[in-house]
Design an enzyme around this catalytic site. Structure first.
Site, PDB file in Angstrom:
ATOM      1  N   ARG A  84      29.356  48.486  24.917  1.00 25.65           N
ATOM      2  CA  ARG A  84      28.904  48.392  26.312  1.00 25.65           C
ATOM      3  C   ARG A  84      29.080  49.701  27.083  1.00 25.65           C
ATOM      4  NH1 ARG A  84      30.748  42.095  27.558  1.00 25.65           N
ATOM      5  NH2 ARG A  84      28.852  41.196  26.652  1.00 25.65           N
ATOM      6  N   LYS A 136      32.356  44.947  22.064  1.00 25.05           N
ATOM      7  CA  LYS A 136      31.831  43.673  22.575  1.00 25.05           C
ATOM      8  C   LYS A 136      30.505  43.359  21.864  1.00 25.05           C
ATOM      9  CE  LYS A 136      35.207  42.768  25.272  1.00 25.05           C
ATOM     10  NZ  LYS A 136      36.093  41.650  24.944  1.00 25.05           N
ATOM     11  N   ARG A 147      36.857  26.077  24.787  1.00 23.25           N
ATOM     12  CA  ARG A 147      38.182  25.480  24.535  1.00 23.25           C
ATOM     13  C   ARG A 147      38.169  23.974  24.792  1.00 23.25           C
ATOM     14  NH1 ARG A 147      38.528  30.805  25.557  1.00 23.25           N
ATOM     15  NH2 ARG A 147      40.356  32.018  24.899  1.00 23.25           N
ATOM     16  N   ASP A 162      34.760  41.515  30.979  1.00 25.46           N
ATOM     17  CA  ASP A 162      33.345  41.193  30.766  1.00 25.46           C
ATOM     18  C   ASP A 162      32.454  41.639  31.930  1.00 25.46           C
ATOM     19  OD1 ASP A 162      33.933  40.099  28.323  1.00 25.46           O
ATOM     20  OD2 ASP A 162      34.085  38.051  29.064  1.00 25.46           O
ATOM     21  N   GLY A 209      31.760  35.613  19.649  1.00 25.94           N
ATOM     22  CA  GLY A 209      33.032  36.121  19.142  1.00 25.94           C
ATOM     23  C   GLY A 209      34.163  35.130  19.375  1.00 25.94           C
ATOM     24  N   ARG A 249      31.124  42.923  14.332  1.00 26.68           N
ATOM     25  CA  ARG A 249      32.297  43.034  15.211  1.00 26.68           C
ATOM     26  C   ARG A 249      33.611  42.883  14.428  1.00 26.68           C
ATOM     27  NH1 ARG A 249      31.479  39.565  20.469  1.00 26.68           N
ATOM     28  NH2 ARG A 249      33.265  40.829  21.081  1.00 26.68           N
ATOM     29  N   LYS A 309      32.339  29.940  30.384  1.00 23.59           N
ATOM     30  CA  LYS A 309      32.083  29.969  28.936  1.00 23.59           C
ATOM     31  C   LYS A 309      33.377  29.814  28.145  1.00 23.59           C
ATOM     32  CE  LYS A 309      30.223  33.865  27.107  1.00 23.59           C
ATOM     33  NZ  LYS A 309      30.909  34.441  25.933  1.00 23.59           N
ATOM     34  N   SER A 310      34.418  30.565  28.527  1.00 29.86           N
ATOM     35  CA  SER A 310      35.690  30.512  27.781  1.00 29.86           C
ATOM     36  C   SER A 310      36.291  29.115  27.825  1.00 29.86           C
ATOM     37  CB  SER A 310      36.691  31.493  28.391  1.00 29.86           C
ATOM     38  OG  SER A 310      36.271  32.808  28.195  1.00 29.86           O
ATOM     39  N   GLN A 314      41.155  36.431  22.682  1.00 26.98           N
ATOM     40  CA  GLN A 314      40.670  35.868  21.411  1.00 26.98           C
ATOM     41  C   GLN A 314      41.736  36.016  20.335  1.00 26.98           C
ATOM     42  OE1 GLN A 314      36.818  37.611  20.714  1.00 26.98           O
ATOM     43  NE2 GLN A 314      35.893  36.505  22.408  1.00 26.98           N
TER      44      GLN A 314
HETATM   45  C1  S3P Z   1      37.162  35.656  25.602  1.00 29.20           C
HETATM   46  C2  S3P Z   1      37.958  36.765  25.551  1.00 29.20           C
HETATM   47  C3  S3P Z   1      37.474  38.138  25.787  1.00 29.20           C
HETATM   48  C4  S3P Z   1      36.090  38.138  26.437  1.00 29.20           C
HETATM   49  C5  S3P Z   1      35.153  37.159  25.808  1.00 29.20           C
HETATM   50  C6  S3P Z   1      35.720  35.745  25.903  1.00 29.20           C
HETATM   51  C7  S3P Z   1      37.762  34.330  25.358  1.00 29.20           C
HETATM   52  O1  S3P Z   1      37.379  38.814  24.546  1.00 29.20           O
HETATM   53  O2  S3P Z   1      35.525  39.436  26.376  1.00 29.20           O
HETATM   54  O3  S3P Z   1      33.904  37.197  26.452  1.00 29.20           O
HETATM   55  O4  S3P Z   1      37.118  33.299  25.672  1.00 29.20           O
HETATM   56  O5  S3P Z   1      38.897  34.268  24.875  1.00 29.20           O
HETATM   57  P1  S3P Z   1      38.632  39.618  23.915  1.00 29.20           P
HETATM   58  O6  S3P Z   1      39.684  38.636  23.576  1.00 29.20           O
HETATM   59  O7  S3P Z   1      38.073  40.285  22.697  1.00 29.20           O
HETATM   60  O8  S3P Z   1      39.048  40.593  24.975  1.00 29.20           O
END
Ligand code: S3P
Length: 430
Positions: A348, A344, A28, A317, A96, A124, A23-24, A171
């Site tokens: 959680r 989150k 990007r 996560d 987020g 959030r 997903k991350s 993030q």
């Molecule tokens: C993510 C960073 C994490 C993670 C989120 C995805 C990202 O969050 O929990 O699911 O893709 O950069 P945080 O940066 O708030 O820790």
């Protein structure tokens, strides 16, 4: 609409699954592909709702994105200054990552934009990105003094900064690096522990000058990004549901294929092995600069351990499903330094303590984690996802070894990160 699901305990688990795209990295790939000059081809893209929110936001800013087949995209990048003012509010949905990274990116544009999200995302914290971006000169407004979305962003010229982040958050780090692309000079972010480094790796791959150093990273402003093809590896955060399923289910043997093992993400493997989990890495290889392997998992006798410090951001996560493993381990597991879990998609810590408690587990929430006394079995019962995909899937994994059926309320949220989760779970039920 709330989709409820009732799951019955299994005899054992057998078979193999292919882990869906990360997903991350998928987020990007759209962002950096859009800012690069030329056509970026992406394969293995995760078509979950969160990533589609990012995709639609870039389409709304004038980027052409062709979906060739499931998971295959072509992005017509328009360069660092090629985005256009969106004519409507950009909806980040539940994501987020979309909202926080885009805040940094939009701060340096020559136009105005507004970011909003669903009821969970609008609760959030956003000050963690809005405050450091403001020191770069960003003009961002939100509810409660910029803490809560919707966020209104008037793009402007940005100054580079050197920022010491109080939290290990990819993030936050990525939002500042993205703003740093638009600032003259060098922008530096330091963090207490290294969070996932996909932005650093991928921006380098697209041609930016990114220099990691112990404790932080520096990026040079105004690079020319160049289109690159990329293959998105499988998401270890999705794979971990099936790793835990295999470890806790008597007689189980599963092959979980295509798991991205970036060291800033692989904390769950370290934690599960320290608990006594048998996880064998097979076919280790590299894909677009990220380590990848297939993982053979067998039912194992798990023991409680203490978890804290640098491993926490590397497994952030995965704590919902790791708490399921701990609930079925022998002895006590103590999770510390994980207060980030409280902000989150839902809180959680509170959610897992309450839902595992309904299934007969002994879980005590603490301000920064949980204390879990393992039991031999869980019981059936009614639980809720709290609207959070990872809580829904963790409850589903717990149900595999419960003594009776488990009904999970509100499971549609799994679409955000793992659209074929239920199908794969069905596939491996022996
Ligand atoms: C993510 C960073 C994490 C993670 C989120 C995805 C990202 O969050 O929990 O699911 O893709 O950069 P945080 O940066 O708030 O820790």
């Amino acid at each position: 609409m709330s989709i409820d699901r009732t799951l019955h305990p299994v005899k054992t688990l057998r078979g193999e699954i292919v882990t869906p795209g990360d997903k991350s990295i998928s987020h990007r790939s759209i962002m950096f592909g859009s800012l690069a000059d030329g056509t970026t081809r992406v394969s293995g893209f995760l078509t979950g709702e969160d990533n589609l929110s990012t995709l639609k936001a870039f389409e709304a800013m004038g980027i052409t994105i062709r979906q060739l087949s499931r998971g295959e995209l072509e992005i017509e990048g328009r360069g660092l200054d090629g985005l256009q003012e969106p004519v409507d509010v950009l909806d980040c949905g539940n994501s987020g990552t979309t909202m926080r990274l885009m805040s940094g990116l939009l701060a340096g544009q020559k136009f105005f934009s507004v970011l909003t999200g669903d009821q969970y995302l609008r609760r959030r914290p956003m000050k963690r990105v809005v405050a450091p971006l403001a020191t770069m000169g960003a003009r961002i407004w939100g509810r409660r003094g910029g803490e809560l979305a919707p966020l209104a962003i008037q793009g402007t010229a940005l100054k580079s900064i050197s920022y010491d982040s109080p939290i290990a958050s990819a993030q936050v780090k990525s939002a500042i690096l993205l703003a740093g692309l638009y600032a003259e000079g060098e922008t530096t972010v330091r963090e207490p522990h290294l969070s996932r480094d996909h932005s650093e790796r991928m921006l380098t791959w697209f041609g930016a000058d990114v220099r990691p150093f112990p404790g932080g990273v520096t990026i040079s402003g105004r690079p020319r990004l160049v289109a690159r093809d990329m293959h998105v590896p499988g998401d270890i955060s999705s794979a971990t549901f099936f790793l835990v399923a295999g470890l806790i289910t008597p007689g189980a043997e599963l092959l979980v294929k295509n798991v991205g093992l970036n060291p800033t993400r692989s904390g769950a493997i370290d934690i599960l092995r320290a608990m006594g989990g048998q996880l064998d890495l097979l076919n280790e290889r590299e894909q677009s600069g990220e380590p990848v392997a297939d993982i053979l998992v067998r039912h194992s006798h798990l023991k409680g351990i203490e978890i804290g410090g640098e491993v926490v951001p590397r497994a952030i996560d995965e704590f919902p499903v790791l708490s399921v493993a701990a609930a079925l381990a022998e002895g006590m597991t103590i999770i510390r330094d994980a207060e980030e879990l409280r902000v989150k998609e839902t809180d959680r810590i509170a959610a897992m303590a309450s839902e595992l408690g309904k299934l007969g587990a002994d879980v005590t929430p603490t301000p920064d984690g949980m204390i879990i006394n393992g039991r031999e079995r869980l019981q059936g019962g009614d639980v809720s996802s709290h609207g959070d995909h990872r809580i829904a899937m963790s409850c589903a994994i717990a149900s595999l070894v419960a003594a009776g059926p488990v009904t999970i309320a509100d499971t549609a949220c799994t679409e955000t990160s793992f659209p074929n989760f239920w199908e794969l779970l069905e596939l491996i039920r022996a």
